[in-house]
Design an enzyme around this catalytic site. Structure first.
Site, PDB file in Angstrom:
ATOM      1  N   TYR A 176       0.822  -1.212   0.000  1.00 28.22           N
ATOM      2  CA  TYR A 176       0.000   0.000   0.000  1.00 28.22           C
ATOM      3  C   TYR A 176       0.858   1.265   0.000  1.00 28.22           C
ATOM      4  O   TYR A 176       0.457   2.276  -0.569  1.00 28.22           O
ATOM      5  CB  TYR A 176      -0.917   0.021   1.228  1.00 28.22           C
ATOM      6  CG  TYR A 176      -2.190  -0.772   1.063  1.00 28.22           C
ATOM      7  CD1 TYR A 176      -2.153  -2.145   0.822  1.00 28.22           C
ATOM      8  CD2 TYR A 176      -3.431  -0.154   1.153  1.00 28.22           C
ATOM      9  CE1 TYR A 176      -3.322  -2.873   0.672  1.00 28.22           C
ATOM     10  CE2 TYR A 176      -4.601  -0.885   1.013  1.00 28.22           C
ATOM     11  CZ  TYR A 176      -4.540  -2.240   0.774  1.00 28.22           C
ATOM     12  OH  TYR A 176      -5.699  -2.957   0.633  1.00 28.22           O
ATOM     13  N   LYS A 223       4.064 -15.435   3.075  1.00 27.49           N
ATOM     14  CA  LYS A 223       4.328 -16.166   1.833  1.00 27.49           C
ATOM     15  C   LYS A 223       5.838 -16.422   1.817  1.00 27.49           C
ATOM     16  O   LYS A 223       6.565 -15.998   0.912  1.00 27.49           O
ATOM     17  CB  LYS A 223       3.847 -15.342   0.631  1.00 27.49           C
ATOM     18  CG  LYS A 223       3.823 -16.080  -0.696  1.00 27.49           C
ATOM     19  CD  LYS A 223       2.727 -17.140  -0.813  1.00 27.49           C
ATOM     20  CE  LYS A 223       2.902 -17.909  -2.121  1.00 27.49           C
ATOM     21  NZ  LYS A 223       1.983 -19.074  -2.210  1.00 27.49           N
ATOM     22  N   ASP A 238      -2.033 -18.503   0.994  1.00 25.49           N
ATOM     23  CA  ASP A 238      -3.006 -19.221   0.159  1.00 25.49           C
ATOM     24  C   ASP A 238      -3.670 -20.341   0.960  1.00 25.49           C
ATOM     25  O   ASP A 238      -4.888 -20.544   0.898  1.00 25.49           O
ATOM     26  CB  ASP A 238      -2.363 -19.742  -1.137  1.00 25.49           C
ATOM     27  CG  ASP A 238      -1.023 -20.432  -0.924  1.00 25.49           C
ATOM     28  OD1 ASP A 238      -0.485 -20.401   0.200  1.00 25.49           O
ATOM     29  OD2 ASP A 238      -0.501 -21.009  -1.906  1.00 25.49           O
ATOM     30  N   ASP A 293      -5.932  -7.487   4.046  1.00 28.16           N
ATOM     31  CA  ASP A 293      -7.080  -6.909   3.341  1.00 28.16           C
ATOM     32  C   ASP A 293      -7.951  -8.035   2.795  1.00 28.16           C
ATOM     33  O   ASP A 293      -9.171  -8.041   2.953  1.00 28.16           O
ATOM     34  CB  ASP A 293      -6.573  -6.010   2.208  1.00 28.16           C
ATOM     35  CG  ASP A 293      -7.705  -5.382   1.417  1.00 28.16           C
ATOM     36  OD1 ASP A 293      -8.676  -4.916   2.046  1.00 28.16           O
ATOM     37  OD2 ASP A 293      -7.622  -5.373   0.166  1.00 28.16           O
ATOM     38  N   ASP A 344     -11.652  -9.866   4.487  1.00 24.12           N
ATOM     39  CA  ASP A 344     -12.934  -9.918   3.774  1.00 24.12           C
ATOM     40  C   ASP A 344     -13.475 -11.347   3.749  1.00 24.12           C
ATOM     41  O   ASP A 344     -14.686 -11.562   3.875  1.00 24.12           O
ATOM     42  CB  ASP A 344     -12.798  -9.397   2.333  1.00 24.12           C
ATOM     43  CG  ASP A 344     -13.216  -7.933   2.213  1.00 24.12           C
ATOM     44  OD1 ASP A 344     -13.105  -7.208   3.224  1.00 24.12           O
ATOM     45  OD2 ASP A 344     -13.644  -7.516   1.113  1.00 24.12           O
TER      46      ASP A 344
HETATM   47  C1  IPM Z   1     -10.332  -1.995   3.806  1.00 27.56           C
HETATM   48  C2  IPM Z   1     -10.623  -1.404   2.458  1.00 27.56           C
HETATM   49  C3  IPM Z   1      -9.546  -0.392   2.117  1.00 27.56           C
HETATM   50  C4  IPM Z   1      -8.225  -1.133   2.030  1.00 27.56           C
HETATM   51  C5  IPM Z   1      -9.801   0.446   0.852  1.00 27.56           C
HETATM   52  C6  IPM Z   1     -11.122   1.180   0.926  1.00 27.56           C
HETATM   53  C7  IPM Z   1      -8.681   1.400   0.576  1.00 27.56           C
HETATM   54  O1  IPM Z   1     -10.722  -2.413   1.499  1.00 27.56           O
HETATM   55  O2  IPM Z   1     -10.282  -1.243   4.782  1.00 27.56           O
HETATM   56  O3  IPM Z   1     -10.137  -3.212   3.886  1.00 27.56           O
HETATM   57  O4  IPM Z   1      -7.873  -1.699   0.987  1.00 27.56           O
HETATM   58  O5  IPM Z   1      -7.526  -1.170   3.044  1.00 27.56           O
HETATM   59 MG    MG Z   2     -10.590  -4.349   2.271  1.00 32.80          MG
END
Ligand code: IPM
Ligand code: MG
Length: 358
Positions: free
Chosen positions: A142, A192, A225, A249, A253
């Site tokens: 990032y 990794k 993975d 990230d 999710d």
């Molecule tokens: C998160 C989001 C952010 C990230 C985006 C909105 C920049 O996906 O907080 O997980 O990638 O960190």
């Molecule tokens: Mg995210």
């Protein structure tokens, strides 16, 4: 002295879910005699429209003057054409970096009355899960330099850089080890190491810190993975998961949908000291924005995290969590979780229900 809280609703459903979270915060503050002072800041696409920048200087100043930030969501298709530094997402990335919020805590717990809503089969989700993803938040791909377009060997190309200093790795690892000590004592470090130099270093440091400083923590390692796969075939094995920014990230999710809806999951971004930022894991959901359909529970649970982590008010935090549990047990659901036999409610009604249950 009143607690100083910056409120940054942002875009899409951000304004709707934040309004409900504030209702609940005010109710909890009343009930437990806490004084809170809320000040609003513009962020994201709406800040770009009004101030020409997704993170205007006055918003950053407000953030620095606050003890906690309650953040909604940023983003929307209408800003997709903007250069990266002006896109709404630049607001949250800027806050993380500028405020030194190097750790993102994403707890993922199932609620008993929602077990049937998990995308996993009942024998896989079992009696539920209780894990937390600790994501490094201010390093890695990032923020690594160089970033962007360059000419290499005569060819135009673009580059992102995956770089970590030892210090960046060790501080997030220590935070995760400390957290494991307060929970079931298990830490899974994800990397990794079979391919990436940063992964190798990550694993070396995790192993060294584990054996020297945290011998009582049960440390394991997984390649990212494999971890992604394990999260969907056997999520109950995890207690604390720690990993670098991009992997975190993605993995957070995956874990966020396991309890039934991404609309349930709060997160906290913390640094060495000072201000912390609380935001729901879901995004701005432009498709349902302004329709009173969004699930405010993730943001309401952010209030619980704030009461606990920023203000040390365990009792008030538990009261918010218990109120959410009671409302879910009573069968109230927003659209993302609706099922036959439950009562479908809108965003504002859900907020009222939780506030009244405190
Ligand atoms: C998160 C989001 C952010 C990230 C985006 C909105 C920049 O996906 O907080 O997980 O990638 O960190
Ligand atoms: Mg995210």
């Amino acid at each position: 002295m009143a607690y100083q809280i910056a409120v940054m609703a942002g875009d899409g459903i951000g304004t709707e879910v934040i309004a409900e979270a504030i209702k609940v915060l005010r109710k909890a503050a009343d009930r437990f005699g806490l004084q809170v002072e809320l000040r609003e800041g513009l962020v994201g696409g709406v800040a770009y429209e009004r101030r020409g920048h997704p993170l205007p200087p006055e918003t950053l100043k407000l953030a620095r003057e606050s003890q906690a930030i309650l953040f909604g969501a940023v983003g929307g298709g209408q800003w997709d054409h903007l250069p990266l530094h002006l896109r709404p997402e630049a607001a949250i990335l800027g806050l993380r970096k500028e405020l030194g919020l190097f750790a993102n805590l994403r707890p993922c717990t199932t609620h008993p009355s929602l077990l049937g809503r998990s995308p996993l089969r009942s024998e896989v989700i079992g009696s539920g899960i209780d894990l937390i993803v600790v994501r490094e938040l201010t390093g890695g791909l990032y923020f690594g330099q160089p970033k962007g377009a360059q000419v290499y060997d005569g060819a135009d190309r673009v580059v992102d850089t995956l770089a970590y200093t030892d210090e960046e790795i060790t501080r997030i690892l220590r935070l995760a080890f400390d957290l494991a000590l307060t929970r079931k004592g298990r830490l899974c470090s994800v990397d990794k190491a079979n391919v990436l130099a940063t992964g190798r270093r990550w694993r070396e440091l995790a192993t060294a810190i584990g054996s020297h400083e945290y011998p009582s923590v049960d440390l394991s390692h997984l390649y990212v993975d494999n971890c992604a796969m394990q999260l969907v075939i056997n999520p109950a094995q995890f207690d604390v998961v720690v990993t670098e920014n991009t992997f975190g990230d993605i993995l957070s999710d995956i874990s966020a949908v396991l309890p039934g809806s991404i609309g349930l999951l709060p997160s906290a971004s913390v640094g060495a000291e000072g201000v912390a930022l609380y935001e729901p894991v879901h995004g701005s959901a432009p498709d349902i924005a302004g329709q009173n359909k969004a699930n405010p529970l993730a943001t309401i649970l952010c209030v619980a995290m704030m009461l606990q982590h920023s203000f040390g008010h365990q009792e008030a935090a538990h009261a918010v969590e218990a109120a959410v549990a009671r409302v879910l047990d009573a069968g109230y659901r927003t659209g993302d979780l609706h099922q036959p036999g439950c009562e479908l409610v809108g965003t504002d009604r859900m907020g009222d229900l939780v506030a009244n249950a405190i």
